[in-house]
Design a protein around this motif. Sequence first.
Motif, short mmCIF file in Angstrom:
data_model
loop_
_atom_site.label_atom_id
_atom_site.label_comp_id
_atom_site.label_asym_id
_atom_site.label_seq_id
_atom_site.Cartn_x
_atom_site.Cartn_y
_atom_site.Cartn_z
N GLY A 163 74.16 -51.25 72.72
CA GLY A 163 74.95 -50.65 71.64
C GLY A 163 75.87 -51.63 70.95
N ARG A 164 76.47 -52.52 71.74
CA ARG A 164 77.39 -53.50 71.15
C ARG A 164 77.57 -54.65 72.12
N ILE A 165 77.91 -55.80 71.56
CA ILE A 165 78.23 -56.99 72.35
C ILE A 165 79.59 -57.47 71.88
N ASP A 166 80.55 -57.52 72.79
CA ASP A 166 81.92 -57.92 72.45
C ASP A 166 82.25 -59.27 73.09
N GLU A 167 82.82 -60.15 72.29
CA GLU A 167 83.31 -61.42 72.82
C GLU A 167 84.61 -61.17 73.58
N ASN A 168 84.84 -61.95 74.62
CA ASN A 168 86.08 -61.85 75.38
C ASN A 168 87.23 -62.36 74.51
N PRO A 169 88.10 -61.48 73.99
CA PRO A 169 89.14 -61.92 73.06
C PRO A 169 90.26 -62.70 73.73
N TYR A 170 90.35 -62.62 75.05
CA TYR A 170 91.43 -63.29 75.75
C TYR A 170 91.18 -64.80 75.87
N LEU A 171 89.95 -65.22 75.62
CA LEU A 171 89.67 -66.66 75.65
C LEU A 171 90.34 -67.36 74.47
N GLU A 172 90.26 -66.74 73.30
CA GLU A 172 90.90 -67.33 72.12
C GLU A 172 92.41 -67.42 72.29
N LYS A 173 92.98 -66.50 73.06
CA LYS A 173 94.42 -66.48 73.28
C LYS A 173 94.84 -67.35 74.47
N GLN A 174 93.88 -68.08 75.03
CA GLN A 174 94.18 -69.03 76.11
C GLN A 174 94.77 -68.33 77.34
N TYR A 175 94.20 -67.17 77.69
CA TYR A 175 94.69 -66.46 78.87
C TYR A 175 94.31 -67.22 80.14
N SER A 234 85.10 -50.52 71.42
CA SER A 234 85.29 -51.79 72.12
C SER A 234 86.05 -51.56 73.42
N PRO A 235 85.70 -52.29 74.47
CA PRO A 235 86.44 -52.14 75.73
C PRO A 235 87.83 -52.75 75.68
N PHE A 236 88.16 -53.43 74.59
CA PHE A 236 89.43 -54.14 74.50
C PHE A 236 90.39 -53.43 73.54
N PRO A 237 91.68 -53.58 73.75
CA PRO A 237 92.65 -53.01 72.81
C PRO A 237 92.53 -53.65 71.43
N SER A 238 92.98 -52.93 70.41
CA SER A 238 92.84 -53.43 69.04
C SER A 238 93.71 -54.65 68.80
N ALA A 268 87.72 -52.48 85.56
CA ALA A 268 88.02 -53.85 85.98
C ALA A 268 87.71 -54.88 84.90
N ILE A 269 87.08 -54.45 83.81
CA ILE A 269 86.60 -55.41 82.81
C ILE A 269 87.76 -56.15 82.14
N VAL A 270 88.76 -55.43 81.67
CA VAL A 270 89.87 -56.10 80.99
C VAL A 270 90.62 -57.04 81.92
N PRO A 271 90.99 -56.62 83.15
CA PRO A 271 91.66 -57.57 84.05
C PRO A 271 90.84 -58.83 84.33
N ILE A 272 89.52 -58.66 84.47
CA ILE A 272 88.67 -59.84 84.71
C ILE A 272 88.67 -60.74 83.49
N CYS A 273 88.56 -60.15 82.30
CA CYS A 273 88.55 -60.96 81.08
C CYS A 273 89.88 -61.67 80.87
N GLN A 274 90.96 -61.09 81.34
CA GLN A 274 92.27 -61.71 81.19
C GLN A 274 92.50 -62.82 82.21
N SER A 275 92.18 -62.55 83.47
CA SER A 275 92.57 -63.47 84.54
C SER A 275 91.41 -64.16 85.23
N GLY A 276 90.21 -63.61 85.12
CA GLY A 276 89.06 -64.17 85.80
C GLY A 276 88.65 -63.33 86.99
N PHE A 277 87.75 -63.86 87.80
CA PHE A 277 87.23 -63.16 88.96
C PHE A 277 88.11 -63.48 90.17
#
Length: 680
Positions: free
Chosen positions: A358-370, A502-506, A405-414
């Motif tokens: 249905g959709r493919i979302d890029e991890n937005p936290y990478l651009e923000k250097q999380y 999107s699984p991520f906040p706006s 768990a998707i957002v925490p993983i995208c923010q901090s990693g595994f």
Amino acid sequence: MLAQTFAPMNIRLNTDRQKALFNELEEVGEMQRWASELALCINKIKYNTNIDIRGPQIAQGQLMRRIADYSDKFDKRFREYQLNATVAAFFGRQKAASNKLKQINSRWSSKYCSVYFILKTSTILIIGKPKVSLADMNDCEKEVVQLLDEQTVKTDNENSENDDEEEDNDDDEDVEESAVKNIQVMGQNRRCVFCKQISSMSASTFRICGHTFCRCAAQALTTYLTLPLECRECKSNIHIRDIQIIFSNDEQLFLNLLKSSIQDYLTKNAKQDDRVFCPNDECDGLIKLNLDYQTCLTCGQNVCPKCQVIGDEVHVGRTCAQLLQEKKRREFLPQLFEEAKKFVQENWPTDANMVPIGRIDENPYLEKQYKTLKRFYEGIKALNHDLPPDLGKGFFAYHGTPSAAIVPICQSGFDPKRRSGQVYGPGEYFGVTASVSHGYAQRGNQLTGSNQMIIAYLLRGSHVKTVQNFCYVVANPTDWKFAFNLPVLIVTYGQTASSQLSPFPSTILDYVDDEPSWIAPFRWYWRQDNGQFEPYNDTINDILEKFYQQWKFHGGPSTVETPPLTRYLDDIPLPYRIDYKNNKQTNTKTSYTRVIDRRPLEKQPDNQNWFYHNEQNNWMRYELLVQNTIENKFQLYRSGHGSATIDIHFPGRPETYEINFLKGQQTNKTTNAVRNIKRE
């Protein structure tokens, strides 16, 4: 805004072509007509070398567009011949060649062709009026070329040896006879060492080496600047008299050369004067060479004297090398996203449960250097790879996890502390195919009719174990100081996937590193079957240390039973019996016993600066008396003679605060507010 809208524009007429173009525009009345139509005021100033245009910027832009269109037509009627010093000497007042040129002009003026010799620039111009035919232009040009050929023949037939002797007398130079012959031979070739074109009219020879150059030399020498100036063919230095000839008709290029020469001197003699020119071409100000990104006090631009960057805020707080790395990193992420999407498109299964995407979302936290990206970059450094990595040094894989768990993983990693199962050894698990990870994505799924899966990028190396046709196990360090994997994309798939958000906040907030910097002074380990000791994760470490503190300092039992803990090889939580006197751990279900050990971490620095993290996200230092109390108690704890928790009071305040050396936390016993602490 008003000042910008009506800012004047100034056009400098630097070349003969520009002057001829604008003279014609004025003669035919086009400039006046355009000025009237566009409500502009156009004035020639400074001896017709500048044109001042005033009026709205939109109108100025329209005027320049019209001039450009007219210029294209004008170029078809414009011819220019630049002469070398020898040929140009045949032209001028009372010179036969000039008289012949005037005769040519008289013959062709009735056919709308004009021929001029410009003494200042040693140039012959052939200009056709708008009514001229191209055939007449070409015929007129042929006569001019024939005249120039006649002058060139005269030059070639003159006695070169006599010319050289005369030049030697003028310059007080002693040129050997062999060198003179060499110059004669090279001069006859007349192929410019810069543009490689053969020209007899505009070519000259260097005094020192005899190689040929033409009018292109000025531009070539300043574009590919090497100091001292040298012949491109043999690398001999260029005589100062030749430099005068080369730049005699281009004052601006000569000024650029002088500026570059001064810049070269200042750079090579930084100990005497650490200033250099501002990299802004329009500025002649000097800035400090020993500083990085700085503000030029002359032009007001933010510039760097070392890497020549102008107005790039990414440079703030970074060295030039760090800036280059940062730019490479920023280029890395778009490439990573693109390759990850390509991987999904080429490898996604066609099973009924897995389609459609249905959709493919890029991890937005990478651009923000999380933190997830920071840990990944540290992992790259640990492997001695360059930053950012070549994408060929890794590969993509799948990771299924509950949607929460998707957002925490995208923010901090595994997070290694969340490991469970671990059937194939310690590490983070990734599916070889999406079908393998699908089952894990279904667990705890909060969506209806669809699932979400992480596409991760894994760095290759000995830290990755492959379980054939099933998974990859990445052995990241348990302290999570760095990671060899990175969450890149989120794929939403299934029957209702196209309608999912999107699984991520706006809005993605900027990253603030407010994670605890505290490292407990002690760590508990258990012995594996191979005899090596493995550290417990943070959760179990905290439990074991609390029971130990109760036994050691507060009269607690030496043998305790823990709450259910997740075992190493499966997901079944079981309690363990811990014997602190004998350093033993016993599985209450299997009665299997292992040796445990409490080890101090590396010795921490003996300083007394203690800080707490306040509500404004700032680290504040404790008052001196409080610091001394905390430090003394900490030293007792570290030596094994004190408790992991103490109570403190701030002077003049009624509250009691508990300091926990194990967790690195301060707790207000009245409000239960918890703050992180650190020791530096």
